[in-house]
Design a protein around this motif. Structure first.
Motif, mmCIF file in Angstrom:
data_model
loop_
_atom_site.group_PDB
_atom_site.id
_atom_site.type_symbol
_atom_site.label_atom_id
_atom_site.label_comp_id
_atom_site.label_asym_id
_atom_site.label_seq_id
_atom_site.Cartn_x
_atom_site.Cartn_y
_atom_site.Cartn_z
ATOM 1 N N ASP A 294 -11.962 -8.114 5.705
ATOM 2 C CA ASP A 294 -10.693 -7.568 5.221
ATOM 3 C C ASP A 294 -10.706 -6.039 5.243
ATOM 4 O O ASP A 294 -9.747 -5.390 5.672
ATOM 5 N N TYR A 324 -2.318 -9.448 3.075
ATOM 6 C CA TYR A 324 -3.520 -10.011 3.680
ATOM 7 C C TYR A 324 -3.193 -11.208 4.577
ATOM 8 O O TYR A 324 -2.067 -11.709 4.599
ATOM 9 N N MET A 424 -2.532 -9.864 9.034
ATOM 10 C CA MET A 424 -2.676 -8.879 7.973
ATOM 11 C C MET A 424 -1.841 -7.661 8.351
ATOM 12 O O MET A 424 -1.736 -7.303 9.528
#
Length: 744
Positions: A294, A324, A424
């Protein structure tokens, strides 16, 4: 719809078959002159127009009216609404109409693509014209048989001269004429008896009693269960299989073969497939997201962000939001059946772009497209997932390699980890103002690249020369044709930047709109506060469209906007419009500590939406009951996107495997009080509805959370950073580290 003549064709057939004719005259749908396009839906409708005359209605001797719909039914209820359109124009009961799904028909070009809430918009007039043409020919045949033109058709029965004839008995007579063009007049709205009235789903009883057939329910001779052992990281490739002979000898296993995406196992049962997949020892090559997480993706996005422009000389509100990765989370696992033999192939799958699927499957197995038959089956949910046909490609490849039919199904974890993820993204917004006047609005949306290679890309390629934004690329074209500014905010600009094509992404339900709208509506709340205005009154004052103000007024009145609420709870309100339709959502949320900290069986607690009020104006609502169901689903999606649903990326793989740790909206955070209003519309044309409520629902929940906690949320879902769990072993288990190259 204005009362006017339409052209139809009577086609040569043993029983009556009629079709619509378009391409000249004053059709009541958008002009094919693409320089006058307004939004994505207009593009798709115009693209479908040239082949609209190739869809036909058939009347059988048993009185059943049949129609092969060139779209995919994945739970949105289009087989029901289509049956209603036909029933309306033919004066038959919807129960007399059988709507099936058409096989891939390359001659339809762009008229067999399901997406962007376009089905009802693009098929509304052509289907009605074909049905009205059938009605006209049935009455002509009845006039000949009964010797009178004083006839009435009702409930599938023609009466005249004291006699009655069912339409089935007239089908052959009506078809016994040379193919010819006829002129028909469609019913005006004031005469509708079916369209616009709540109708139960035509497949509802079959669905709840287990009789409805999905892909895995089909009994294709010789097709045995098949599953894949997949790489531990995204898009990894097989290096070598270390125990091939051992696995082939396991009980029930008939075949083990390496294909482009993993190692396929065919066995007598799916349980035996799972055992064999888990027993495989495979050495894997790196994937396309190796080592990414991430944090690294977020850093890439920040580096790719487009500037908002120079600092303003006037007061401004500026904010940045992070969204996300998320999954489509369709109920039905990805699956397909394939039977590939020398010189031909037959595929069964729920696919939204069957023509594209046919072409790519043919290329994959070395056959001409005409030798590949793609049967479109009904699907158990999609939310954009079935625009891609990974399972069909794999099934065809496996069947081609082993020379046997296969019934291939992805494990739930396969789709979560190796399937299509919603990209994302970050979204930056700046609004400048003076006093109570908004001078400019700028939004810069940056995301992992969205894969549009499922049919929409081909559509844009074919029409790019006539698209006003065609030169800027598929994703940018899609973005600009789907994002609008509903408020009178002076000079407004939306720009998209995309980066990193190493992920399997897809156009999840509502595509860019939930993130873009959520960011905008949160900033609208902050701007209203800066101007010392109520969020509702602020929106009503700046919205450009009367229909938009009407839905916002409706939810405010029905939801008792502004009522006193305890500390830690609040209301939120938001608006979204797209594809000639408008939606507004009001929610109430409980963020008090007792709510946040209460024990939950699956390990997740958090804010709870306790009430939701939705109002929509979709133009002409063909089936209000189906529309209400769609909006309920949109609300659940919006709650999930705002509060709980996301994929966590670590070392090149997603941690989530199924709904035990991918937290879609649960019963505990579903509002017990939901009200949905389909508001009267000033237009007689249907608008897009399938995705309409997602963006406004997500935004309303986010706005409510900000008002309840006193802090505007900027990262979504709100609980993304709070989840902590160890992923469970699945098929295959995730290795403990990238260095561990073996997956059992």
């Amino acid at each position: 719809m204005r009362r006017r003549g339409f052209l139809g064709y009577v086609l040569a057939a043993p029983t009556l078959v009629t079709a619509a004719r378009f391409g000249s005259g004053e059709e009541d749908i958008p002009s094919p002159d693409l320089t006058r396009l307004v939004d994505l839906n207009d593009v798709m409708t115009a693209a479908a127009l040239p082949t609209s005359g190739l869809i036909s209605v058939e009347v059988g001797t048993d009185g059943i009216v049949s129609f092969a719909l060139p779209r995919a039914e994945v739970g949105q209820g289009i087989t029901t609404s289509t049956a209603m359109l036909i029933a309306e124009e033919m004066d038959v009961s919807p129960d007399q109409v059988r709507v099936s799904l058409a096989d891939a028909r390359p001659e339809l070009l762009f008229n067999q693509l399901t997406g962007a809430s376009n089905t009802t918009i693009s098929t509304y007039t052509p289907i009605r014209v074909a049905a009205a043409t059938a009605r006209l020919r049935l009455l002509e045949a009845a006039a000949t048989v009964l010797g009178t033109s004083d006839l009435a058709l009702s409930n599938g029965v023609v009466t005249g001269a004291g006699r009655s004839l069912g339409i089935g008995s007239l089908a052959e007579k009506a078809a016994s004429v040379q193919p010819r063009q006829v002129t028909v007049t469609l019913k005006p709205r004031e005469c509708f008896t079916v369209i616009g009235r709540p109708q139960n789903r035509v497949d509802g009883l079959a669905a709840v009693t287990g009789r409805k057939k999905f892909t895995m329910d089909l009994a294709v001779p010789g097709a045995l269960p098949t599953m894949l052992c997949r790489p531990p990281t995204i898009n990894g490739k097989v290096g070598s299989v270390l125990n091939l002979a051992e696995v082939r000898a396991l009980p029930g296993v008939t075949d083990v073969v390496t294909i482009s995406t993993g190692v396929a196992v065919r066995a007598e049962t799916f349980g035996q497939c799972i055992d064999a997949v888990r027993a495989l020892r495979v050495s894997w090559k790196p994937g396309t997201a190796e080592g990414k997480s991430d944090d690294t993706v977020l850093a890439q996005l920040r580096a790719a962000e487009l500037p908002l422009g120079p600092p303003t000389l006037t007061p401004s509100v500026e904010a940045k939001f992070t969204f996300y990765f998320r999954g489509n989370s369709a109920l039905e696992p990805n699956c397909a059946i394939a039977d590939v033999r020398p010189g031909r192939a037959e595929i069964w799958a729920s696919v939204k772009a069957p023509i594209v699927a046919q072409k790519l499957i043919a290329a994959r197995i070395g056959l001409p497209p005409g030798a590949v038959t793609v049967h479109v089956t009904e699907g158990g949910g999609s939310f954009g997932r079935k625009l891609f046909f990974d399972a069909a490609l794999e099934a065809a490849e496996v069947s081609h390699r082993i020379g046997k039919p296969v019934k291939l199904m992805w494990h739930r974890a396969d789709d979560t980890r190796q399937g299509r993820a919603h990209p994302m993204a970050t979204s930056r917004v700046r609004v400048s103002y003076v006093g109570n006047t908004v001078l400019s609005y700028a939004q810069r949306h940056t995301g992992v690249s969205t894969d549009l290679g499922h049919g929409l890309g081909e559509l844009f390629t074919a029409m790019a020369a006539r698209l006003p934004v065609g030169h800027i690329g598929f994703s940018q074209t899609f973005f600009h044709l789907s994002q609008s500014m509903p408020y009178d905010f002076g000079t407004a600009t939306h720009l998209l930047a995309e980066t990193d094509k190493g992920f399997n992404t897809g156009s999840m339900r509502n595509v860019y709109s939930p993130d873009v709208t959520c960011a905008r509506e949160l900033v609208v709340d902050r701007l209203a506060a800066r101007m010392n205005q109520d969020p509702l009154r602020f929106r009503l004052g700046f919205l450009r469209d009367d229909r938009a103000r009407a839905v916002l007024d409706k939810v405010a009145a029905a939801g008792n906007w502004g009522r006193p609420m305890p500390p830690g709870t609040a209301q939120g309100i938001a608006f979204h419009g797209e594809y000639h339709a408008f939606s507004a959502v009001l929610v109430e949320i409980d963020c008090r500590p007792a709510t946040l900290n209460r024990p939950i069986r699956d390990g997740v607690a958090g804010p709870r939406v306790t009430k939701a009020v939705i109002a929509v104006d979709v133009g002409l609502a063909v089936n209000p009951r189906g529309l209400e169901a769609q909006m309920t689903g949109c609300l659940m999606d919006g709650i999930a996107l705002a509060l709980t649903s996301s994929l966590h990326l670590r070392d090149g793989h997603f941690l989530e495997a199924s709904w035990d740790n991918y937290f879609y909206t649960r019963q505990w955070n579903t509002p017990p009080d939901v009200q949905i209003f389909v508001t009267p519309s000033t237009t007689d044309r249907p608008g897009g509805a399938g995705e309409l409520g997602v963006a406004a629902s997500m935004a309303a929940v986010a706005c409510a959370y900000g008002r309840a906690t006193g802090t505007m949320p900027t990262s979504f879902p709100i609980n993304h950073g709070t989840l902590s769990f160890t992923p469970k072993p699945t098929v295959p288990p995730v290795p403990q580290s990238p260095a561990d190259g073996l997956a059992r």
